[in-house]
Motif scaffolding. Structure first.
Motif, PDB file in Angstrom:
ATOM      1  N   ARG A   4       0.823  -1.220   0.113  1.00 43.18           N
ATOM      2  CA  ARG A   4      -0.031   0.071   0.173  1.00 43.18           C
ATOM      3  C   ARG A   4       0.734   1.279  -0.001  1.00 43.18           C
ATOM      4  O   ARG A   4       0.547   2.117  -0.582  1.00 43.18           O
ATOM      5  CB  ARG A   4      -1.044  -0.065   1.234  1.00 43.18           C
ATOM      6  CG  ARG A   4      -2.136  -1.056   0.884  1.00 43.18           C
ATOM      7  CD  ARG A   4      -3.188  -0.731   1.910  1.00 43.18           C
ATOM      8  NE  ARG A   4      -2.548  -1.698   3.223  1.00 43.18           N
ATOM      9  CZ  ARG A   4      -3.394  -1.839   4.037  1.00 43.18           C
ATOM     10  NH1 ARG A   4      -4.653  -1.777   4.343  1.00 43.18           N
ATOM     11  NH2 ARG A   4      -2.862  -2.868   4.964  1.00 43.18           N
ATOM     12  N   GLY A   5       2.075   1.231   0.705  1.00 49.60           N
ATOM     13  CA  GLY A   5       2.909   2.361   0.716  1.00 49.60           C
ATOM     14  C   GLY A   5       3.347   2.653  -0.693  1.00 49.60           C
ATOM     15  O   GLY A   5       3.458   3.986  -1.349  1.00 49.60           O
ATOM     16  N   LEU A   6       3.867   1.453  -1.678  1.00 48.95           N
ATOM     17  CA  LEU A   6       4.065   1.766  -3.086  1.00 48.95           C
ATOM     18  C   LEU A   6       3.043   2.124  -3.982  1.00 48.95           C
ATOM     19  O   LEU A   6       3.369   3.011  -4.780  1.00 48.95           O
ATOM     20  CB  LEU A   6       4.423   0.444  -3.527  1.00 48.95           C
ATOM     21  CG  LEU A   6       5.382   0.314  -4.859  1.00 48.95           C
ATOM     22  CD1 LEU A   6       6.423   1.194  -5.053  1.00 48.95           C
ATOM     23  CD2 LEU A   6       5.554  -1.096  -5.260  1.00 48.95           C
ATOM     24  N   VAL A   7       1.912   2.022  -3.453  1.00 46.19           N
ATOM     25  CA  VAL A   7       0.559   2.322  -4.399  1.00 46.19           C
ATOM     26  C   VAL A   7       0.570   3.786  -3.902  1.00 46.19           C
ATOM     27  O   VAL A   7       0.257   4.766  -5.043  1.00 46.19           O
ATOM     28  CB  VAL A   7      -0.628   1.696  -4.015  1.00 46.19           C
ATOM     29  CG1 VAL A   7      -1.883   2.155  -4.485  1.00 46.19           C
ATOM     30  CG2 VAL A   7      -0.569   0.200  -4.540  1.00 46.19           C
ATOM     31  N   SER A   8       0.824   4.168  -2.834  1.00 46.47           N
ATOM     32  CA  SER A   8       0.489   5.825  -2.330  1.00 46.47           C
ATOM     33  C   SER A   8       1.840   6.449  -3.120  1.00 46.47           C
ATOM     34  O   SER A   8       1.538   7.675  -3.868  1.00 46.47           O
ATOM     35  CB  SER A   8       0.827   5.847  -0.822  1.00 46.47           C
ATOM     36  OG  SER A   8      -0.406   5.542  -0.317  1.00 46.47           O
ATOM     37  N   TRP A   9       2.831   5.870  -3.184  1.00 49.41           N
ATOM     38  CA  TRP A   9       4.040   6.632  -3.723  1.00 49.41           C
ATOM     39  C   TRP A   9       3.780   6.732  -5.233  1.00 49.41           C
ATOM     40  O   TRP A   9       3.974   7.578  -5.872  1.00 49.41           O
ATOM     41  CB  TRP A   9       5.381   5.604  -3.502  1.00 49.41           C
ATOM     42  CG  TRP A   9       6.391   6.448  -4.401  1.00 49.41           C
ATOM     43  CD1 TRP A   9       7.310   7.540  -3.977  1.00 49.41           C
ATOM     44  CD2 TRP A   9       6.949   6.177  -5.605  1.00 49.41           C
ATOM     45  NE1 TRP A   9       8.329   7.662  -5.206  1.00 49.41           N
ATOM     46  CE2 TRP A   9       7.767   6.965  -5.992  1.00 49.41           C
ATOM     47  CE3 TRP A   9       6.324   4.824  -6.431  1.00 49.41           C
ATOM     48  CZ2 TRP A   9       8.582   6.637  -7.190  1.00 49.41           C
ATOM     49  CZ3 TRP A   9       7.106   4.709  -7.617  1.00 49.41           C
ATOM     50  CH2 TRP A   9       8.126   5.407  -8.082  1.00 49.41           C
ATOM     51  N   ALA A  10       3.232   5.659  -5.872  1.00 50.75           N
ATOM     52  CA  ALA A  10       2.932   5.427  -7.446  1.00 50.75           C
ATOM     53  C   ALA A  10       1.939   6.664  -7.738  1.00 50.75           C
ATOM     54  O   ALA A  10       1.936   7.170  -8.746  1.00 50.75           O
ATOM     55  CB  ALA A  10       2.397   4.182  -7.735  1.00 50.75           C
ATOM     56  N   ALA A  63       2.612   9.525 -10.302  1.00 49.79           N
ATOM     57  CA  ALA A  63       1.813   9.853 -11.594  1.00 49.79           C
ATOM     58  C   ALA A  63       1.453  11.377 -11.698  1.00 49.79           C
ATOM     59  O   ALA A  63       1.211  11.934 -12.626  1.00 49.79           O
ATOM     60  CB  ALA A  63       0.788   8.993 -11.534  1.00 49.79           C
ATOM     61  N   THR A  64       1.289  12.006 -10.312  1.00 51.72           N
ATOM     62  CA  THR A  64       0.486  13.327 -10.525  1.00 51.72           C
ATOM     63  C   THR A  64       1.933  14.058 -10.669  1.00 51.72           C
ATOM     64  O   THR A  64       1.484  15.324 -11.793  1.00 51.72           O
ATOM     65  CB  THR A  64       0.161  13.723  -9.128  1.00 51.72           C
ATOM     66  OG1 THR A  64      -0.893  12.873  -8.617  1.00 51.72           O
ATOM     67  CG2 THR A  64      -0.238  15.076  -8.935  1.00 51.72           C
TER      68      THR A  64
END
Length: 101
Positions: A76-82, A86-87
């Motif tokens: 989940r931390g990687l998803v938040s970073w991704a 992307a932004t």
């Protein structure tokens, strides 16, 4: 390093991600993984079972083990970073990741 090798194999992270909400049968899982070939899905599921991240329940559906749920929690931390990445990429159109060969 074994974990990086395992997670670096194409589809393994996607399979873990798709099982995050509970068990899925083979066909529903295949559909959620953009219709990957059944032979590749079977190989990846076998690998994830051998590494104790995925198991089959009594109905034959695939689900995350306790270790698999732990891995998902860490991802989940990687998803938040991704999402942040992307932004940032959207703000800088000239900066794009290299395409896969």
């Amino acid at each position: 390093m074994a974990a990086l090798d395992l997670f670096g194999r194409r589809w393994n992270l996607r399979i873990l991600w798709e099982l995050r909400d509970g068990p899925l049968g083979f066909r529903p899982l295949q559909q959620r993984c953009d219709g990957m070939s059944s032979s590749v899905l079977q190989q990846r599921l076998t690998e994830l079972q051998e590494t104790l991240l995925v198991e089959r329940d009594v109905n034959g559906a695939y689900r995350l083990t306790a270790l698999g749920r732990d891995a998902h929690a860490e991802l989940r931390g990687l998803v938040s970073w991704a999402d942040r990445w992307a932004t940032e990429l959207d703000r800088h159109p000239s900066a794009r990741p290299a395409a896969e060969p």
